[in-house]
Design an enzyme around this catalytic site. Sequence first.
Site, PDB file in Angstrom:
ATOM      1  N   SER A 241       0.838  -1.194   0.000  1.00  0.00           N
ATOM      2  CA  SER A 241       0.000   0.000   0.000  1.00  0.00           C
ATOM      3  C   SER A 241       0.880   1.253   0.000  1.00  0.00           C
ATOM      4  CB  SER A 241      -0.956  -0.059   1.187  1.00  0.00           C
ATOM      5  OG  SER A 241      -1.950   0.911   1.089  1.00  0.00           O
ATOM      6  N   ASP A 466      -8.363  -3.575  -7.019  1.00  0.00           N
ATOM      7  CA  ASP A 466      -8.034  -3.002  -5.718  1.00  0.00           C
ATOM      8  C   ASP A 466      -8.711  -1.638  -5.567  1.00  0.00           C
ATOM      9  OD1 ASP A 466      -6.744  -1.815  -3.486  1.00  0.00           O
ATOM     10  OD2 ASP A 466      -4.898  -2.905  -3.894  1.00  0.00           O
ATOM     11  N   HIS A 495      -6.949  -5.943  -1.007  1.00  0.00           N
ATOM     12  CA  HIS A 495      -5.808  -5.058  -0.830  1.00  0.00           C
ATOM     13  C   HIS A 495      -4.712  -5.801  -0.070  1.00  0.00           C
ATOM     14  CE1 HIS A 495      -3.891  -1.177  -0.751  1.00  0.00           C
ATOM     15  NE2 HIS A 495      -3.810  -1.169   0.572  1.00  0.00           N
TER      16      HIS A 495
END
Length: 533
Positions: A241, A466, A495
Amino acid sequence: MRGSRPKSRVLALGSAGAFVTATLIAGAVAAPSASAAAGSRPGHDREARGAVIAAERAAKAGIDWQDCPADWGLEKPIQCGWVTVPLDYAKPNGKQIKLAVDHIANTGTKKERQGALVYNPGGPGGSGLRFPRRVTTKNPLWTNTAKAYDFVGFDPRGVGHSAPISCIDPQEFVKAPKADPVPDTEADKTAQRKLAREYADGCYERSGAMLPQMTTPNTARDLDVIRAGLGEKKLNYLGVSYGTYLGAVYGTLFPGHIRRMIVDSVVDPSRENIWYQANLEQDIAFEGRWKDWEDWVAANDATFHLGTTRAAVQAKWLDLRATAKKNPLGGVVGPAELISFFQSAPYYDSSWVPVATVFSQYVAGDTQAMVDAAAPDLSDTAGNITAENGNAVYTAVECTDAKWPTSWRTWNRDNTRLDKDYPFMTWANAWMNLPCATWPVKQHTPVEVKTGKGLPPVLIVQSQRDAATPYAGAVSLHKRFKGSRLITEANAGSHGVTGLVNPCVNERVDTYLLTGKLDRADVTCAPHATPKP
């Protein structure tokens, strides 16, 4: 834009909101010379030299590993320590801060050991200290990698135990109920703008000395100092991320310092995207993944009884929101709390069943189930401190990293337009980020992420749908890092792909970390297993 865990509803009307988570090489390793520090872009020479000085000090000092403090929740044989870095790299002899790090030794032989693997889970604002627990809890996905690497986590600057920052009293941060983030009137918007301004001012009042230095480039420099403190000539890195953006910036500033790098669920690192546009793109992607979840719920109506079509499920969602807006459930769960709870479904497939189950229980008449799931826990003092700190770091980094629109007309125009077609997250996301419009310290120009001398092949892993980090981000970084390989998990949207069971992905991650080998071309993998009720 928050990755790695659901966003908090920091600026919901009425109050602040709540979150919806070694054997060292003997001797010091010399840090690269100043001329080799690839951070020396025009205007950044002082920071580059400061990073070299800090790394040399850390290499000489090493890390004094000890048993972790009992209240950190890190069991033996995980050990903890500290790495000292300058608050301002342009002033390497000025104020210093300590970064908390932890590690667990590789489980294989001395001959099998390939160094340390350093992890960042995202945020910005997430702690990586639980990474070594993938070894102590015997996570099967990481068994092979753990034989070769010490697993190393750290709290980035401002986070947790690393000179933590704050913007508001943690108990105020979690107070409830809060009004619907979707504004009905101009007065609602005016009130939210006031809260955003107050939050930005609170950050400066409580953490003003840290705010100017809360940037991704500084965290990347910290990462290089940690590398040196570990006694590693080159860095092995796994970022998820926001951790992918940290990796992209590190790879740009220190391309010759990387041995192996995996970035998973990728932030588009283009200057134009960081960070205002990134949040608008996120709103669109969340709507798509929310619909994926609704389709799945409808397909499993025999279990959940929420409707046999997406439209039927959406109607029940809107009815729930309207009910909670009129009378907060249990007096504490309004629309803002509902969004904080339900958004975990578009974030993670692992939340599909739990969220649908609570929703089903509510529709069947069990209101308390929804209250228990969605209400903030005011008694969780430690958790509330962590949540407030994480949100403060999120805000500080994104607001300081880049220039944001200062005109409310721009924010109002863009979010009003998006809300028409992508209503699930748009206004909640806008209020969360609006402090950046009145940020009290200098906002920087983002690093131009690109391939530099010595950058090795990087492995990029991304799911196609995502919500938190849309797929275009992986494509953008792939183009910028020459020689990289992209693994796409098709028709999937959870994710954080490297933490899921998908042999097509898992085997390639292992192979890269253990041998450095990548496929000759990019790879598309079938999706991991769809959750079952």
